[in-house]
Design an enzyme around this catalytic site. Structure first.
Site, PDB file in Angstrom:
ATOM      1  CE  LYS A  76      -2.071  49.513  34.722  1.00  0.00           C
ATOM      2  NZ  LYS A  76      -1.728  48.378  33.853  1.00  0.00           N
TER       3      LYS A  76
ATOM      4  CG  HIS B  11       2.450  45.184  29.509  1.00  0.00           C
ATOM      5  ND1 HIS B  11       2.778  46.297  28.767  1.00  0.00           N
ATOM      6  CD2 HIS B  11       1.139  45.294  29.791  1.00  0.00           C
ATOM      7  CE1 HIS B  11       1.699  47.050  28.630  1.00  0.00           C
ATOM      8  NE2 HIS B  11       0.690  46.475  29.233  1.00  0.00           N
TER       9      HIS B  11
ATOM     10  CD  GLU C 108      -2.400  40.729  30.516  1.00  0.00           C
ATOM     11  OE1 GLU C 108      -1.638  41.693  30.746  1.00  0.00           O
ATOM     12  OE2 GLU C 108      -2.285  39.632  31.069  1.00  0.00           O
TER      13      GLU C 108
HETATM   14  C1  PLP Z   1      -1.541  48.114  32.640  1.00  0.00           C
HETATM   15  C2  PLP Z   1      -1.499  46.723  32.190  1.00  0.00           C
HETATM   16  C3  PLP Z   1      -2.147  46.358  30.999  1.00  0.00           C
HETATM   17  C4  PLP Z   1      -2.788  47.345  30.063  1.00  0.00           C
HETATM   18  O1  PLP Z   1      -1.831  48.030  29.346  1.00  0.00           O
HETATM   19  P1  PLP Z   1      -2.191  49.015  28.150  1.00  0.00           P
HETATM   20  O2  PLP Z   1      -0.889  49.588  27.761  1.00  0.00           O
HETATM   21  O3  PLP Z   1      -3.142  50.023  28.680  1.00  0.00           O
HETATM   22  O4  PLP Z   1      -2.800  48.207  27.060  1.00  0.00           O
HETATM   23  C5  PLP Z   1      -2.125  45.029  30.653  1.00  0.00           C
HETATM   24  N1  PLP Z   1      -1.525  44.103  31.437  1.00  0.00           N
HETATM   25  C6  PLP Z   1      -0.902  44.418  32.588  1.00  0.00           C
HETATM   26  C7  PLP Z   1      -0.275  43.342  33.398  1.00  0.00           C
HETATM   27  C8  PLP Z   1      -0.848  45.746  32.998  1.00  0.00           C
HETATM   28  O5  PLP Z   1      -0.208  46.070  34.120  1.00  0.00           O
END
Ligand code: PLP
Length: 381
Positions: free
Chosen positions: A58, A186, A264
């Site tokens: 994304k 996260h 991620e």
């Molecule tokens: C947006 C998102 C990410 C990426 O996050 P960054 O801060 O760009 O590294 C990873 N995992 C999930 C579930 C997300 O929603």
């Protein structure tokens, strides 16, 4: 290609390249450096060698970026059937994809099953029933709510189970024929507060230990994204390297050697690779300052100002005295203001304003074509 890359490393080299490219192409340009993509991937591998990265597309789903990460051997974090289809079409291995949206439509879950993507996150019971029905036997991670304090973008307001519900949910997953594999979290995007990671690791390890006691063997911890990048030359917040060192140490202390760690990263992988090159299309003097109107704005590649709460460092190729200036986008909406007070040298129509480290959450969330203005043309350099 090699030369462009080498030049991109130092400012003046980059500016030479920009001069050359704006002569050749009309309109705003998003330069994506393949070399920077590779560097970020290797940096991640070097500082977190026991963590397998799944690029969160994304941040920037450009096919060339996805292809580059397929080649480098990364996995992928996708949030929808469309994202899944995209990475699979570009050669991603279904076994290295995590469907990391805790709320998925039944159709999208069935699509994942058909495509052999059987690894996903969840944070509630109704989701487990959907997964059990449409993707029987899937490996699931319970996403827990963790502190996002000090991260630029909050990601725990909408997602994440209370940690004290995790065991109950994992047990339920098992009773529905799923494979409860572990925990995901996260810490919020652009996280410069290492305590978010450290606390989340503590909370996760408690869940791992509790699970063990009741005979649930968890084997996977997903530490999410959030790894920060530098948006300003003089940013002095914690770097990825500092965070990785502490995270590594804590993981070693709290978890078994056999634990599979995954992450991620989105921004960290795509952000530094992107340089946005815009041009002044008009200028005026109002409110006692210079107003410069650029050929890209918040509906386009500066959409991160709105959705990513991001601030950027604006650079020009003019030297000399700087004056307080306002930068605005090209659309007929006053909301399309990029920066109200920014120190810039005097600019003329046609002059370049460029921004480095803008590869993530920029073009991805743009509304291409609003008011007839196209997004920046993507050039791999
Ligand atoms: C947006 C998102 C990410 C990426 O996050 P960054 O801060 O760009 O590294 C990873 N995992 C999930 C579930 C997300 O929603």
């Amino acid at each position: 290609m090699k030369r462009a890359v080498r030049q991109a490393k130092n400012g003046s080299g980059l500016e030479k390249m920009i001069r050359r490219l704006v002569k050749r192409h009309k309109g705003p340009l998003m330069l994506i450096s393949r070399e920077a993509l590779r560097q970020q991937f290797e940096r991640f591998r070097r500082h977190l060698p026991n963590v397998a990265p799944y690029y969160a597309i994304k941040a920037n789903p450009d096919p060339e970026i996805i292809k580059a990460f397929v080649k480098l051997g990364a996995g992928f974090d996708v949030a929808s059937a469309n994202e899944m289809n995209l990475v699979l079409d570009l050669g991603a291995d279904p076994k290295k994809i995590i469907f990391a949206n805790t709320i998925k439509s039944s159709e999208d879950i069935a699509f994942a099953y058909k495509k052999k993507v059987k690894f996903m996150t969840f944070d509630n019971e109704p989701e487990l029933y959907k997964i059990a029905r449409h993707c029987p036997g899937a490996r699931v991670l319970v996403r827990i709510k963790v502190d996002n304090h000090g991260s630029t973008v909050e990601l725990s307001l909408k997602f994440g189970a209370d940690p004290d519900q995790a065991i109950f949910l994992l047990k339920k997953a098992k009773s529905l024929g799923l494979r409860p594999a572990g925990v995901a979290f996260h810490v919020g995007s652009q996280c410069v507060n290492v305590d978010n990671y450290l606390q989340a690791l503590d909370v996760s390890s408690v869940i791992f230990n509790e699970a063990k006691k009741i005979g649930l063997q968890l084997d996977t911890l997903d530490i999410g994204g959030g790894f920060p990048i530098r948006h300003f030359d003089d940013d002095d917040h914690l770097t990825f390297k500092d965070i990785a060192r502490q995270v590594r140490k804590k993981m070693r202390r709290l978890f078994d050697k056999q634990t599979n760690f995954i992450a991620e990263p989105g921004r960290f992988f795509a952000g530094p690779a992107g340089t946005l090159v815009t041009q002044v299309v008009g200028r005026t003097f109002r409110n006692n300052r210079n107003y410069y109107y650029l050929n890209d704005g918040v509906y386009g590649d500066f959409s991160g100002i709105v959705f990513d709460h991001c601030r950027y460092e604006f650079k020009t190729m003019r030297r000399g005295q700087k004056f307080i200036s306002t930068l605005a986008g090209p659309t007929c909406d006053s909301f399309d203001t990029i920066a109200l007070n920014v120190d810039l040298p005097e600019l003329d129509v046609g002059n370049v304003v460029y921004v480095k480290n803008i590869g993530a959450y920029s073009s991805a969330s743009a509304v291409p074509g609003f008011n007839g203005f196209p997004p920046a043309r993507v050039l791999l350099v």
